[in-house]
Design an enzyme around this catalytic site. Structure first.
Site, PDB file in Angstrom:
ATOM      1  N   ALA A  10       0.787  -1.264  -0.146  1.00  0.00           N
ATOM      2  CA  ALA A  10       0.015   0.123  -0.051  1.00  0.00           C
ATOM      3  C   ALA A  10       0.778   1.280   0.090  1.00  0.00           C
ATOM      4  O   ALA A  10       2.095   1.232   0.473  1.00  0.00           O
ATOM      5  CB  ALA A  10      -1.005   0.063   1.046  1.00  0.00           C
ATOM      6  N   LEU A  11       0.451   2.247  -0.457  1.00  0.00           N
ATOM      7  CA  LEU A  11       0.970   3.603  -0.310  1.00  0.00           C
ATOM      8  C   LEU A  11       0.093   4.098   0.919  1.00  0.00           C
ATOM      9  O   LEU A  11      -1.191   4.445   0.865  1.00  0.00           O
ATOM     10  CB  LEU A  11       0.675   4.624  -1.584  1.00  0.00           C
ATOM     11  CG  LEU A  11       1.342   5.738  -1.355  1.00  0.00           C
ATOM     12  CD1 LEU A  11       3.013   5.743  -1.466  1.00  0.00           C
ATOM     13  CD2 LEU A  11       1.101   6.941  -2.342  1.00  0.00           C
ATOM     14  N   GLY A  37       2.281  -1.905   3.789  1.00  0.00           N
ATOM     15  CA  GLY A  37       1.962  -3.365   3.819  1.00  0.00           C
ATOM     16  C   GLY A  37       2.903  -4.009   4.844  1.00  0.00           C
ATOM     17  O   GLY A  37       4.135  -3.714   4.950  1.00  0.00           O
ATOM     18  N   ARG A  88      -3.105  -0.363  -3.799  1.00  0.00           N
ATOM     19  CA  ARG A  88      -3.967   0.453  -3.053  1.00  0.00           C
ATOM     20  C   ARG A  88      -3.429   1.359  -2.046  1.00  0.00           C
ATOM     21  O   ARG A  88      -2.010   1.463  -1.990  1.00  0.00           O
ATOM     22  CB  ARG A  88      -4.744  -0.759  -1.910  1.00  0.00           C
ATOM     23  CG  ARG A  88      -3.781  -1.208  -0.765  1.00  0.00           C
ATOM     24  CD  ARG A  88      -4.497  -2.439  -0.371  1.00  0.00           C
ATOM     25  NE  ARG A  88      -3.225  -2.962   0.164  1.00  0.00           N
ATOM     26  CZ  ARG A  88      -3.199  -2.950   1.631  1.00  0.00           C
ATOM     27  NH1 ARG A  88      -4.373  -2.699   2.621  1.00  0.00           N
ATOM     28  NH2 ARG A  88      -2.300  -3.681   2.386  1.00  0.00           N
ATOM     29  N   SER A 219       1.973 -13.269  19.238  1.00  0.00           N
ATOM     30  CA  SER A 219       2.275 -11.837  19.492  1.00  0.00           C
ATOM     31  C   SER A 219       1.052 -11.385  20.760  1.00  0.00           C
ATOM     32  O   SER A 219       0.023 -11.571  19.876  1.00  0.00           O
ATOM     33  CB  SER A 219       2.838 -11.053  18.748  1.00  0.00           C
ATOM     34  OG  SER A 219       1.962 -10.514  18.070  1.00  0.00           O
ATOM     35  N   LEU A 220       1.137 -10.989  21.756  1.00  0.00           N
ATOM     36  CA  LEU A 220       0.048 -10.610  22.530  1.00  0.00           C
ATOM     37  C   LEU A 220       0.100  -9.276  23.072  1.00  0.00           C
ATOM     38  O   LEU A 220      -0.364  -8.654  24.062  1.00  0.00           O
ATOM     39  CB  LEU A 220      -0.103 -11.672  23.858  1.00  0.00           C
ATOM     40  CG  LEU A 220       0.154 -13.072  23.654  1.00  0.00           C
ATOM     41  CD1 LEU A 220       0.220 -13.742  25.034  1.00  0.00           C
ATOM     42  CD2 LEU A 220      -1.058 -13.616  22.970  1.00  0.00           C
ATOM     43  N   GLY A 221       0.592  -8.349  22.158  1.00  0.00           N
ATOM     44  CA  GLY A 221       0.533  -6.894  22.284  1.00  0.00           C
ATOM     45  C   GLY A 221       1.495  -6.433  23.616  1.00  0.00           C
ATOM     46  O   GLY A 221       2.546  -7.109  23.659  1.00  0.00           O
ATOM     47  N   ASP A 251       5.024  -5.998  12.905  1.00  0.00           N
ATOM     48  CA  ASP A 251       6.326  -6.076  11.884  1.00  0.00           C
ATOM     49  C   ASP A 251       7.775  -5.971  12.407  1.00  0.00           C
ATOM     50  O   ASP A 251       8.463  -6.632  12.080  1.00  0.00           O
ATOM     51  CB  ASP A 251       5.816  -4.911  10.880  1.00  0.00           C
ATOM     52  CG  ASP A 251       4.430  -4.901  10.435  1.00  0.00           C
ATOM     53  OD1 ASP A 251       3.997  -6.043  10.217  1.00  0.00           O
ATOM     54  OD2 ASP A 251       3.909  -3.893  10.039  1.00  0.00           O
TER      55      ASP A 251
HETATM   56  N1  ATP Z   1       2.422  -1.533  24.398  1.00  0.00           N
HETATM   57  C1  ATP Z   1       3.166  -2.538  24.345  1.00  0.00           C
HETATM   58  N2  ATP Z   1       4.192  -2.623  25.221  1.00  0.00           N
HETATM   59  C2  ATP Z   1       5.488  -3.391  25.154  1.00  0.00           C
HETATM   60  N3  ATP Z   1       5.453  -4.116  24.020  1.00  0.00           N
HETATM   61  C3  ATP Z   1       4.635  -4.243  23.215  1.00  0.00           C
HETATM   62  C4  ATP Z   1       3.654  -3.314  23.287  1.00  0.00           C
HETATM   63  N4  ATP Z   1       2.801  -3.484  22.042  1.00  0.00           N
HETATM   64  C5  ATP Z   1       3.407  -4.409  21.204  1.00  0.00           C
HETATM   65  N5  ATP Z   1       4.489  -4.874  21.783  1.00  0.00           N
HETATM   66  C6  ATP Z   1       5.411  -5.747  21.393  1.00  0.00           C
HETATM   67  O1  ATP Z   1       5.233  -6.142  20.078  1.00  0.00           O
HETATM   68  C7  ATP Z   1       4.894  -7.374  19.694  1.00  0.00           C
HETATM   69  C8  ATP Z   1       3.968  -7.083  18.534  1.00  0.00           C
HETATM   70  O2  ATP Z   1       2.703  -6.490  18.832  1.00  0.00           O
HETATM   71  P1  ATP Z   1       1.196  -6.882  18.648  1.00  0.00           P
HETATM   72  O3  ATP Z   1       1.067  -8.380  19.341  1.00  0.00           O
HETATM   73  O4  ATP Z   1       0.408  -5.863  18.941  1.00  0.00           O
HETATM   74  O5  ATP Z   1       1.506  -7.363  17.265  1.00  0.00           O
HETATM   75  P2  ATP Z   1       0.350  -7.055  15.926  1.00  0.00           P
HETATM   76  O6  ATP Z   1      -0.960  -7.242  16.431  1.00  0.00           O
HETATM   77  O7  ATP Z   1       0.937  -8.197  14.852  1.00  0.00           O
HETATM   78  O8  ATP Z   1       0.738  -5.876  15.339  1.00  0.00           O
HETATM   79  P3  ATP Z   1       0.736  -5.168  13.794  1.00  0.00           P
HETATM   80  O9  ATP Z   1      -0.184  -4.205  13.797  1.00  0.00           O
HETATM   81  O10 ATP Z   1       2.153  -4.501  13.332  1.00  0.00           O
HETATM   82  O11 ATP Z   1       0.455  -6.499  12.881  1.00  0.00           O
HETATM   83  C9  ATP Z   1       4.212  -7.984  21.121  1.00  0.00           C
HETATM   84  O12 ATP Z   1       4.414  -9.178  21.292  1.00  0.00           O
HETATM   85  C10 ATP Z   1       5.183  -7.028  22.169  1.00  0.00           C
HETATM   86  O13 ATP Z   1       6.205  -7.912  22.365  1.00  0.00           O
HETATM   87 MG    MG Z   2       0.434  -8.309  12.794  1.00  0.00          MG
END
Ligand code: ATP
Ligand code: MG
Length: 307
Positions: A10-11, A37, A88, A219-221, A251
């Site tokens: 994407a752009l 992207g 896109r 990955s759990l944010g 990413d």
């Molecule tokens: N607020 C935060 N504090 C600390 N670490 C974070 C935070 N947000 C993301 N991370 C780190 O980054 C990793 C990837 O984030 P996330 O799980 O949100 O990925 P995603 O949903 O695939 O994101 P994207 O939107 O880039 O596709 C997490 O597993 C965590 O290690």
């Molecule tokens: Mg992701």
């Protein structure tokens, strides 16, 4: 080099406005344009850290030209296959830190264009240390596209890393990539299992692995990552999540995983760097950019444990 594949790049256009109101006309204060992207974003992070990369995928029309020109301007080597449809744009309107997105659907890829990509991709594989397959599939590309691309790479000894969603993720994992990195929602959708706790994430990651050699890193944010591997299950996290913009954290996390695995680092170190990379991206003022010094500092705080 690490080859990144973005079939639906994407752009990314960002408008900054004051006081976004539905139905009103707004003066845009600044317009920023960037190639995006998921695979492109992974390439950008790797390139910024001095890892040789090449970005590939499809690019079409004037928007495709702008995407490749923007990458060239950043010095990121790219070899996108031209297609008839128009790539896109994603438009993000920011108003005092709050972002509102408009995602265009993107072009439909013809059967001939899919076959042409298989040739184009095959030409890029020799000499690649790994391939990263990331993001959504554009309409027209078969649902098992990632399985085909994983198999083509790995038959030639190039390990594949997959960041995908839904059927594309499920089919891709069946081809046994080196690694898959779903987020919680993607892992839940792919397995039909709940993923709201670390325990549930572990169960679902193991289910997605299904005893394959593939490692699944969920990955759990702010809660970090849970990994299911052939050598056991691990969790890595920062005791204090960072406050910021999580866009692009995934990413950056993928970029760190690939770098760590290619460096031959042991799993605890690979995961610690992945958590630090994602957190550094979340803390960055520009979405998805990773400051290496900050990443290094955060790395020291990451806790890794077997689960
Ligand atoms: N607020 C935060 N504090 C600390 N670490 C974070 C935070 N947000 C993301 N991370 C780190 O980054 C990793 C990837 O984030 P996330 O799980 O949100 O990925 P995603 O949903 O695939 O994101 P994207 O939107 O880039 O596709 C997490 O597993 C965590 O290690
Ligand atoms: Mg992701």
């Amino acid at each position: 080099v690490i080859l990144t594949v973005t079939l639906n790049p994407a752009l990314d256009v960002t408008y900054a406005v004051d006081g976004l109101v539905v139905g009103a006309t707004h003066r845009v204060r600044t317009v920023a344009e960037r190639a995006g992207g998921k695979g492109v974003n992974v390439a950008r992070v790797l390139h910024a850290h001095g890892t040789p990369v090449r970005a590939t995928g499809y690019a079409g029309g004037d928007t495709g030209t702008r995407i490749t020109a923007q990458l060239a301007g950043c010095g990121i080597p790219a070899a996108f296959l031209p297609i008839a449809g128009e790539s896109r744009r994603t438009v993000t309107v920011t108003d005092g830190g709050v972002a509102t997105g408009f995602w265009e659907p993107g072009p439909t890829v013809s059967p001939a264009e899919w076959l042409a990509f298989l040739d184009h991709y095959g030409d890029q594989l020799p000499g690649a240390a790994a391939v990263v397959l990331a993001g959504s599939l554009p309409p027209g590309v078969p649902a098992d596209a990632y399985a085909v691309l994983v198999a083509l790479a790995q038959e030639r000894g190039v390990p594949a890393v997959l960041d995908a969603d839904g059927a594309a993720l499920r089919c891709g994992v069946a081809a046994e990539p080196l690694l898959a990195k779903p987020n919680a929602a993607e892992l839940s959708a792919a397995t039909g299992l709940p993923v709201s706790t670390v325990d549930e994430a572990r169960t679902a990651a193991r289910a997605l692995r299904g005893g394959r050699p593939t490692s699944v890193v969920a990955s759990l944010g702010g809660a970090g990552v849970v990994a299911a591997t052939a050598h056991g299950d691990l969790r890595a996290f920062l005791p204090e999540p960072v406050v910021g913009n999580a866009t692009g954290a995934g990413d950056a996390c993928v970029a760190a995983l690939v770098r760590g695995l290619l460096a031959g680092a042991p799993w605890p170190e690979v995961l610690a760097r992945a958590v630090a990379g994602g957190a550094a991206a979340a803390a960055a003022p520009v979405a998805g950019m990773v400051d290496e010094d900050l990443m290094g500092r955060l790395r020291k705080d990451v806790v890794v444990e077997e689960i």
